[in-house]
Design a protein around this motif. Sequence first.
Motif, short mmCIF file in Angstrom:
data_model
loop_
_atom_site.label_atom_id
_atom_site.label_comp_id
_atom_site.label_asym_id
_atom_site.label_seq_id
_atom_site.Cartn_x
_atom_site.Cartn_y
_atom_site.Cartn_z
N LEU A 1 0.83 -1.19 0.00
CA LEU A 1 0.00 0.00 0.00
C LEU A 1 0.88 1.26 0.00
CD1 LEU A 1 -3.08 0.39 0.22
CD2 LEU A 1 -2.77 0.79 2.66
N SER A 2 1.89 1.28 0.88
CA SER A 2 2.76 2.45 0.98
C SER A 2 3.51 2.69 -0.32
CB SER A 2 3.79 2.27 2.09
OG SER A 2 3.16 1.98 3.29
N LEU A 3 4.05 1.60 -0.89
CA LEU A 3 4.83 1.75 -2.12
C LEU A 3 3.94 2.23 -3.26
CD1 LEU A 3 7.25 -1.30 -2.11
CD2 LEU A 3 7.80 1.11 -1.87
N ALA A 4 2.75 1.65 -3.35
CA ALA A 4 1.85 2.00 -4.45
C ALA A 4 1.49 3.47 -4.39
CB ALA A 4 0.60 1.15 -4.40
N VAL A 5 1.40 4.03 -3.19
CA VAL A 5 1.07 5.46 -3.07
C VAL A 5 2.33 6.32 -3.19
CG1 VAL A 5 0.11 7.22 -1.56
CG2 VAL A 5 -0.96 4.97 -1.69
N ALA A 6 3.40 5.92 -2.48
CA ALA A 6 4.56 6.81 -2.36
C ALA A 6 5.36 6.91 -3.66
CB ALA A 6 5.47 6.32 -1.23
N LEU B 1 -2.87 7.39 15.81
CA LEU B 1 -3.45 7.21 14.49
C LEU B 1 -4.45 6.07 14.48
CD1 LEU B 1 -3.26 8.20 11.59
CD2 LEU B 1 -1.53 6.45 11.20
N SER B 2 -4.07 4.92 15.11
CA SER B 2 -4.97 3.77 15.05
C SER B 2 -6.23 4.03 15.85
CB SER B 2 -4.25 2.50 15.53
OG SER B 2 -3.51 2.78 16.67
N VAL B 3 -6.10 4.74 16.95
CA VAL B 3 -7.30 5.03 17.74
C VAL B 3 -8.21 5.99 16.96
CG1 VAL B 3 -8.12 6.12 19.86
CG2 VAL B 3 -6.20 4.56 19.93
N LEU B 4 -7.60 6.97 16.31
CA LEU B 4 -8.38 7.90 15.50
C LEU B 4 -9.13 7.16 14.38
CD1 LEU B 4 -6.04 11.02 15.08
CD2 LEU B 4 -8.14 10.82 16.43
N LEU B 5 -8.40 6.26 13.71
CA LEU B 5 -9.02 5.50 12.63
C LEU B 5 -10.16 4.64 13.15
CD1 LEU B 5 -5.91 4.36 10.55
CD2 LEU B 5 -7.68 5.96 9.85
N LEU C 1 -7.86 -1.53 8.72
CA LEU C 1 -7.43 -0.53 9.70
C LEU C 1 -6.00 -0.74 10.21
CD1 LEU C 1 -10.50 0.53 11.82
CD2 LEU C 1 -9.47 1.55 9.80
N PRO C 2 -5.65 -1.97 10.65
CA PRO C 2 -4.25 -2.12 11.06
C PRO C 2 -3.30 -1.82 9.91
CG PRO C 2 -5.43 -4.23 11.22
CD PRO C 2 -6.43 -3.19 10.90
N GLY C 3 -3.69 -2.19 8.70
CA GLY C 3 -2.85 -1.92 7.53
C GLY C 3 -2.66 -0.43 7.34
N LEU C 4 -3.76 0.32 7.43
CA LEU C 4 -3.66 1.78 7.26
C LEU C 4 -2.83 2.40 8.37
CD1 LEU C 4 -7.16 3.10 6.14
CD2 LEU C 4 -4.99 3.20 4.92
N ILE D 1 0.22 4.53 6.83
CA ILE D 1 0.23 6.00 6.75
C ILE D 1 1.58 6.59 7.18
CG2 ILE D 1 -0.81 8.10 7.71
CD1 ILE D 1 -3.52 6.71 7.42
N PRO D 2 2.10 6.23 8.36
CA PRO D 2 3.43 6.78 8.70
C PRO D 2 4.52 6.29 7.75
CG PRO D 2 2.40 5.74 10.61
CD PRO D 2 1.56 5.40 9.44
N LEU D 3 4.43 5.02 7.37
CA LEU D 3 5.45 4.45 6.48
C LEU D 3 5.46 5.18 5.14
CD1 LEU D 3 7.46 2.11 6.42
CD2 LEU D 3 5.72 0.75 5.29
#
Lengths: 309, 320
Positions: free
Chosen positions: A111-116, A150-154, A178-181, A185-187
């Motif tokens: 996910l991170s690579l595909a976006v970044a 972040l995880s609590v917010l999500l 959710l755990p993935g996000l 997100i930080p990564l």
Amino acid sequence: MGKYILKRMAHLIWILLAVSFLTFLLMYLAPGDAAEKKLNAQGISVSQEVLERTRQEMGLDRPFLVQYGDWLLGVLRLDLGSSYKDGFPVGEKLARGLGSTLVLALWSLLLSLAVALPLSLLAALHRDGPLDRILRFLSFVGNSLPGFLLSVLLMYLFCVRLRLLPVLADRSLKGLLLPGLSLAIPLCSRFLRQFRAELLEQLGRSYVTGAVTRGVKARYILFRNVLRNASISILTIVGLSVGSLMGGSVVIETIFRWPGLGKLAMDAIRDRDLPVIQGFVLLTAVIYVGINLLTDIAYHWVDPRVREE
Amino acid sequence: MSDQTVLLEVRDLSAGYGGGPVVAGISFTLERGEILSLVGESGCGKSTLLRAIMGTEPDLCLLSGSIRLEGTELAALPPRERLRFVARRCGMVFQSPGASFNPIRSYRSQFIETLKSRGKYDKKDFLPRAEAALLRLGLKEPRRVLDSCPYELSGGMNQRVALALALLLGQELLLADEPTSALDAAIQLQAAAELKSLGETAGIAQIVVTHNLALARYLGGRIGVMYAGRLVELAPAGDLLEEPRHPYTQALLEAIPRLDGTMPRPLAGQLPGEGPALPGCPFFPRCSRAIPACRETPCTLAPWKGEHLLACCRAGEETP
């Protein structure tokens, strides 16, 4: 190349010895007692006598070096021992945890690579443009948010407010979200900054000017030259992140009750479950060294200058 | 100007990076196959002039004047089109040979992608043509060179590969920025000989920026002397070196160390810094022959004798 890999494997042995000895020592010195925890967990009310007997059964009354030596001999026979807490073989527990962590780590990495990757390329190409500014701001925010917040917010947003997702994650696609996000997100924010910096560095190199003056198409310059040369640094950055992802993100796995390595380690530390902790540490060291080795092998493949050395 | 022999015509060109002009009032023409060497001390605007012609740097703007390449006004073209137009006709040779190529990819793949970008790639005759070009520049094992990456070859070899590509592309003009200064003394002459032969036999015109007056003399053609962003003297190489007319050119020649033991006479003073340019001659503050009028009278490059052009208000007078 083969010789090089063997040499690195030999290093690994020393690393494993040092790491396991240090953890064993730290756990030995730490307050708390595995026997007491075990008995408590079984719901037995503990008298001093029972406690002493259990300590003897578990071999906890022996001198430190004997305990460590005993454990080491077991490892040499490929026996990591069994959990103090529930008696399950450590190897089995680790394998299960590793599987879960692997799923989560790969998912958030992809996910991170595909976006970044595409976004950092766009940002570098339009340096200081509106997109670059927005991305810089977002990646700053993403970098600064701690994972637990972040995880609590999500969770609050998706599970409590929108009621779209379950609070407790299972291994379904929905549960992974959710755990993935929370990990991605930080990564991804870190990747964005680092990839952008590396791409800008490559874009400023004289070979780019040279190619432009030769009239080489922008497509070739970007994909065959800039991205290729940048991939050497990008591999390092990704390799380092994979190491920490595979070690299991303790906080995220605990919050989402994800049955991965991080949660396994966390529980084991709470229960003073020494064999599990030792197994976890060994596995993490192997993963780190293994991934560094894979990164180095990838260098050989990308950069002919390394190939020659 | 539709003169077939004129390749490049620069007229009253001023260019700079945002602030004031770095080069100003530059005018010259270059014929096909001709070599023009630009000399002058560091910071006099030689390299800026080359970049202004090439147009690869977005920060460098043309402030006034015109550059016509094969009769087309470059200043009138939009930047992308201008770059494409110039890249099709001009090659650039950089100070550090090989730096204009990706160090970790083979020359073969970089040659192919350049040719493809220009619509000149033909799979069948690529290899023989590339080998012929490399052989012509004295690279004995063209096949091995093609399969090497720039980091694997010496500076001299990289320089020759760059020239071979210019030849292969059928470039009409080479802009060379200090093409020999990064090379060992032993191969400098060889590199110079290659440049010269590209001009003589392949008809590739060149503008060569250099500190090295010996190189300029060897290349022949014409020499342009630059000072503080202006062209102060422009003449055929022999004329200029034997009969330098501008006080700056004379000072430059006297500052060269000689083997016969005469001590070089360094030029006193410094290049003018930033700020408003003097209305008159930029060399006025350092000139030994200046008269008060030099401060006020603007001097432009004008014929002094035949092809010998000079920008000095005391041009008509005899050297003391």
